[in-house]
Structure formats: structure tokens, C-alpha cells
Enzyme design. Structure first.
Site, PDB file in Angstrom:
ATOM      1  CE  LYS A  33      -2.511  -1.074   3.507  1.00 28.23           C
ATOM      2  NZ  LYS A  33      -1.771  -2.287   4.425  1.00 28.23           N
ATOM      3  NE  ARG A 146       7.273  -2.455   5.789  1.00 28.89           N
ATOM      4  CZ  ARG A 146       6.025  -2.121   6.109  1.00 28.89           C
ATOM      5  NH1 ARG A 146       5.376  -2.006   4.180  1.00 28.89           N
ATOM      6  NH2 ARG A 146       5.339  -2.742   6.557  1.00 28.89           N
ATOM      7  NE  ARG A 179       6.033   0.539  10.145  1.00 31.37           N
ATOM      8  CZ  ARG A 179       5.198   0.158   9.426  1.00 31.37           C
ATOM      9  NH1 ARG A 179       4.844   0.550   8.045  1.00 31.37           N
ATOM     10  NH2 ARG A 179       4.575  -0.420  10.167  1.00 31.37           N
ATOM     11  NE  ARG A 190       1.900  -4.068  11.467  1.00 28.44           N
ATOM     12  CZ  ARG A 190       3.710  -4.133  10.436  1.00 28.44           C
ATOM     13  NH1 ARG A 190       4.356  -4.385  10.600  1.00 28.44           N
ATOM     14  NH2 ARG A 190       2.823  -3.446   9.250  1.00 28.44           N
TER      15      ARG A 190
HETATM   16  P1  AMP Z   1       1.048   1.036   9.055  1.00 32.60           P
HETATM   17  O1  AMP Z   1       2.364   1.507   8.667  1.00 32.60           O
HETATM   18  O2  AMP Z   1      -0.022   0.986   8.467  1.00 32.60           O
HETATM   19  O3  AMP Z   1       1.356  -0.621   9.007  1.00 32.60           O
HETATM   20  O4  AMP Z   1       0.284   0.628  10.515  1.00 32.60           O
HETATM   21  C1  AMP Z   1       1.465   1.217  11.592  1.00 32.60           C
HETATM   22  C2  AMP Z   1       0.438   0.576  12.991  1.00 32.60           C
HETATM   23  O5  AMP Z   1      -0.598   2.068  13.123  1.00 32.60           O
HETATM   24  C3  AMP Z   1      -0.622  -0.484  13.080  1.00 32.60           C
HETATM   25  O6  AMP Z   1       0.230  -1.971  13.495  1.00 32.60           O
HETATM   26  C4  AMP Z   1      -1.347  -0.124  14.432  1.00 32.60           C
HETATM   27  O7  AMP Z   1      -0.971  -0.066  15.147  1.00 32.60           O
HETATM   28  C5  AMP Z   1      -1.010   1.514  13.943  1.00 32.60           C
HETATM   29  N1  AMP Z   1      -2.217   2.257  13.025  1.00 32.60           N
HETATM   30  C6  AMP Z   1      -2.272   2.704  11.281  1.00 32.60           C
HETATM   31  N2  AMP Z   1      -3.061   3.293  11.062  1.00 32.60           N
HETATM   32  C7  AMP Z   1      -4.546   2.750  11.926  1.00 32.60           C
HETATM   33  C8  AMP Z   1      -5.644   2.479  12.195  1.00 32.60           C
HETATM   34  N3  AMP Z   1      -6.113   3.208  10.720  1.00 32.60           N
HETATM   35  N4  AMP Z   1      -6.497   1.850  12.823  1.00 32.60           N
HETATM   36  C9  AMP Z   1      -5.972   2.072  14.299  1.00 32.60           C
HETATM   37  N5  AMP Z   1      -4.317   1.755  14.170  1.00 32.60           N
HETATM   38  C10 AMP Z   1      -4.004   2.165  13.115  1.00 32.60           C
END
Ligand code: AMP
Length: 241
Positions: A33, A146, A179, A190
């Protein structure tokens, strides 16, 4: 002045007259994404709004939201809907969102999807949702390999998209970071959060029919970009006919 909505066949894709509107990129962790959102952002000159990036920024700046989210994020758990919704609401008031934007990592729950629908009820163009699909066995390798540039956000993968010089960003020369929540045990958490909450969001948008499409994300990055771009044009044009 508002940009005109383009008619079928009027654009090759990268001209400013095409109005992308709100675009959602949906899919499990690691489907690409962020990588794809950055490419669309460059092409359509609209911002990528990544809730993960916004939350990481809050965490870096040690805001109350960032401090609250920190523990949840490092365990691979979702941050409460109200807090994320408020953060997105604030971002959507910024002027760079006028022609459209790419939401990456949002909505992740049905509550967030319903909130977004209400929020955009009077918007000029409806949301278009594109789900990127990649087999689960491929995702672990993508996530654990990554690396991200802390300066420009470019995403690399040590297996499939390595930087020219190991550990260094091609564009910025900065040291790439892995990360903490991309480690294998957190990845599984996740994925659990994705299956428990976000899979239903994909079904929610699928039920909207013409504004939803799936693309194969298990192809070379350029091909996935091409397919998302073609899908976006198709979905927007089908609204106009
Ligand atoms: P990402 O970078 O999109 O993988 O997000 C990293 C982390 O941020 C996720 O594992 C969640 O802990 C938090 N997070 C990101 N977007 C959301 C969302 N829309 N709702 C809730 N938690 C989020």
C-alpha cells in the site's frame, strides 16, 4: 476554482485535469500500500495520507496521541478508532487534499469505514476502494525484508527491491531503518488484527460494487502500479457514464 471531472478517453493519466478524488488502498500488512501510494502521489500530485506514518510522527514528537499509540503499535494492535478518526479529520481539512488523496492504512475497522462515509457524504466524488491482494506466505518475506528511508520515506526490500548500496537510501544517502513492528512476532499480531477487523472493511467496500476493485499485488512493482492506475481510471469513468 474546482477542476473539471474528466470524460472517458480525455487523459493519458498524468495530466492535472483528471480528478482522482478520495482513493483507498486496502490490504494486509505488506501488500505494498505504501509503495503504491507514493507512486500514485507522484503521478497524480495528490497526497498520500498514511495513518501509520501520521502515528509514527506523533510518536516521534511525543505528543499525547503518540505516547498513547506507542505501546499498541509496538505490539501490532490497532489504535482506538476515535483517536485515529480525529487525526484523519484534521488531515483532511488541509488544502492539498482538494483534488483527492490516497488513504493508506485507513480505514482499518468497520467503525472507521462508516465514519469516513459520513465524513465524505457531501464530498464531490465518492470514495474509490482498491484492494491489493498478495498471498499470505509472500507477506512475511516482504515485511521482514522491508527497509524505509527516514528522510524521504522510500520503501526498499532486501530481497526484491534492494538499495544500490546496502542499508543506504539511493535518493537521500540516509541510513535505512527497519521498523520495529516489522519483526516476525509483531507481524503475526498485525495479521491477526487484519483478519479480525480489516478483512471486514474490504467486504464492506466490495458490497459497494462499481467503486471497488481488487488488483493482484504479487507482480513486479511497476505492473501493480499500472494495474492500480488503470483501475482508478476505470472506476472513476464508470461513475460518469
Ligand atoms: P501501518 O504503517 O499502516 O502498518 O501502521 C502501523 C501501526 O499503526 C498499526 O499496526 C497500528 O498499530 C497503527 N495504525 C495505523 N493505522 C491505523 C488505523 N487506521 N487504525 C488503528 N491503528 C492504526
Amino acid at each position: 476554482m474546482e477542476a473539471p471531472i474528466l470524460r472517458m478517453g480525455e487523459s493519458q493519466g498524468n495530466d492535472e485535469a483528471f480528478l482522482p478524488g478520495p482513493v483507498l488502498l486496502l490490504g494486509a500488512p505488506g501488500v505494498g500500500k505504501g509503495t503504491q501510494a507514493k507512486r500514485l502521489m507522484d503521478e497524480f500530485m495528490i497526497p498520500q495520507i498514511s495513518t501509520g506514518d501520521l502515528l509514527r510522527e506523533h510518536r516521534r514528537n511525543q505528543t499525547p496521541l503518540g505516547m498513547m499509540a506507542d505501546g499498541l503499535m509496538s505490539k501490532g494492535l490497532l489504535v482506538p478508532d476515535d483517536l485515529v478518526n480525529q487525526m484523519v479529520a484534521a488531515r483532511l481539512t488541509e488544502p492539498d487534499t482538494q483534488r483527492g488523496y490516497i488513504l493508506d492504512g485507513f480505514p482499518r475497522t468497520l467503525n472507521q469505514a462508516e465514519w469516513l462515509d459520513a465524513q465524505l457524504a457531501s464530498s464531490r466524488l465518492p470514495v474509490v476502494a482498491i484492494s491489493i491482494v498478495v498471498p499470505e506466505r509472500v507477506l512475511l518475506e516482504r515485511i521482514t525484508g522491508r527497509l524505509t528511508c527516514p528522510v524521504c520515506g522510500t520503501i526498499y526490500n532486501i530481497y526484491s527491491e534492494p538499495p544500490k548500496q546496502q542499508g543506504i537510501c539511493d535518493r537521500e544517502g540516509a541510513t535505512l531503518v527497519h521498523r520495529a513492528d516489522d519483526m516476525e512476532p509483531v507481524f503475526y499480531e498485525r495479521m491477526k488484527a487484519f483478519e479480525a477487523k480489516t478483512a471486514a472493511v474490504i467486504e464492506y467496500y466490495r458490497a459497494h460494487g462499481s467503486r471497488f476493485a481488487e488488483v493482484d499485488g504479487n507482480l513486479p512493482v511497476d505492473e501493480v502500479t499500472h494495474s492500480i492506475r488503470a483501475t482508478l481510471f476505470r472506476l472513476r469513468h464508470s461513475e460518469e457514464s
